[in-house]
Enzyme design. Structure first.
Site, mmCIF file in Angstrom:
data_model
loop_
_atom_site.group_PDB
_atom_site.id
_atom_site.type_symbol
_atom_site.label_atom_id
_atom_site.label_comp_id
_atom_site.label_asym_id
_atom_site.label_seq_id
_atom_site.Cartn_x
_atom_site.Cartn_y
_atom_site.Cartn_z
ATOM 1 C CB VAL A 3 -2.135 3.881 -7.458
ATOM 2 C CG1 VAL A 3 -3.191 4.337 -6.460
ATOM 3 C CG2 VAL A 3 -1.231 5.052 -7.872
ATOM 4 C CB CYS A 4 -4.926 0.697 -5.755
ATOM 5 S SG CYS A 4 -6.416 -0.111 -5.143
ATOM 6 C CB THR A 5 -4.714 -4.155 -6.746
ATOM 7 O OG1 THR A 5 -5.549 -3.505 -7.706
ATOM 8 C CG2 THR A 5 -5.517 -4.431 -5.485
ATOM 9 C CB ALA A 44 -2.022 2.590 0.597
#
Lengths: 214, 214
Positions: B100-102, B150
């Site tokens: 998730v995310c970075t 994202a």
């Protein structure tokens, strides 16, 4: 500005962390996790722990209070005079007193929602109505300075609303983009208006089993 | 089925708790929070702590791995050979390896995303591309058994997708309804396609300051 998140045993983690992740980005705001005792507090899944940083007495007047839900934990907390007294005292001075999910049952138990409309997890709507509060069926409901949100994930929508009220639309849009909150679930079964009747029945049966098993 | 959530200092709480709250309801699944050491792990907000229950060595072969993000923490973790070795070893046996995310920067650093499309927080897309991975711009991307999401809140959409794959559509729809995940944000600024250019610039400037300040 101080934003207090109330923790209690068997809380639902996303009820707290969803709003926290957005509200903590409010310019100039300090978030704080508060509980009857400091230290790890266990969620309703039985193994996630969030750490309470402060006791109720140490946080007498937050600007914003967020009370999350969690079925079993809600029922215990709604019968805890120490917590209800604290909520009433906080509410007397807060800018916003808010709840997510079955947290509105706790606000109702504290006497804050008598005769008012409120949001709640859909599966607890009869309990809310029995406490003299009108279940609105909305994603979140504002009534004066009380804002109540629907089940679990609704706390994020409420948090963005609160940010808009506290810091303006531009701040809210920045925080929404920062969290990339552009939701796009692959299924469309997130409310009792959209889910199949068999899905609603199956979830109610599962929640009933969980409550029976404690 | 075991679902492992990797914690590291300066993680973003919602990256982990969003997917957790949905995945933990998978029938027959056990969720576990894992880190280099057991005990409280501090988030990127600096005061939320989630408690790691197990060390990396104690969780050698989870069925599903979820690696969250958090800018500073991601960069440190992407340079930690012990964690990267563990991720590669887990990935060799997992049913799904996810981020998730970075968190996708960590999977890329582990060598899992070379030449592949992946999702990431929009503000880190150039970093992802520099690591030889194609930023897709989608909410979540499946590439074989790797699924990347994202920024921050996208982990919930990915989790519902994973539940559908692992347990079928009916289970996913039940869990979506249980979490009342029928999102309705009051603003529409959650992606770089929708936000005003000034909002994008303002968020980038703020993230840049936070990274500079550590």
């Amino acid at each position: 500005m101080q934003i207090a998140f109330l923790l209690y045993e068997q809380f639902t983690a996303l009820d707290i962390v969803g709003p926290y992740e957005l509200l903590r980005q409010l310019p100039g705001a300090e978030s704080i996790f508060v509980a009857k005792q400091t230290g790890p507090v266990k969620n309703d899944g039985g193994h996630l722990h969030l750490v309470a940083e402060a006791t109720l007495a140490e946080v007498p007047s937050p600007d914003v209070l967020v009370v999350g839900g969690g079925m079993q934990g809600t029922l215990a907390t709604a019968n805890d005079p120490q917590v209800l007294d604290w909520i009433r005292s906080v509410h007397a001075q807060s800018r916003f007193t808010t709840s997510v999910c079955t947290g509105s049952l706790i606000l109702a138990a504290a006497g804050l929602l008598a005769g008012k409309p409120a949001a709640c997890h859909w599966a607890a709507k009869d309990m809310l109505e029995k406490m003299g509060t009108h279940y609105s069926g909305e994603r979140y409901v504002r009534e004066g300075k009380i804002v109540t949100a629907a089940g679990v994930s609704a706390g994020m929508d409420m948090a963005l609303y609160l940010i808009g009220e506290l810091a303006g639309r531009k701040a809210a849009e920045m925080i929404q983009l920062s969290a990339e909150y552009d939701p796009d679930p692959p299924f469309d079964s997130g409310s009792i208006k959209k889910a199949a009747p068999a899905t609603v029945e199956a979830v109610l049966a599962r929640l009933g089993r969980e409550i029976a098993e404690g």
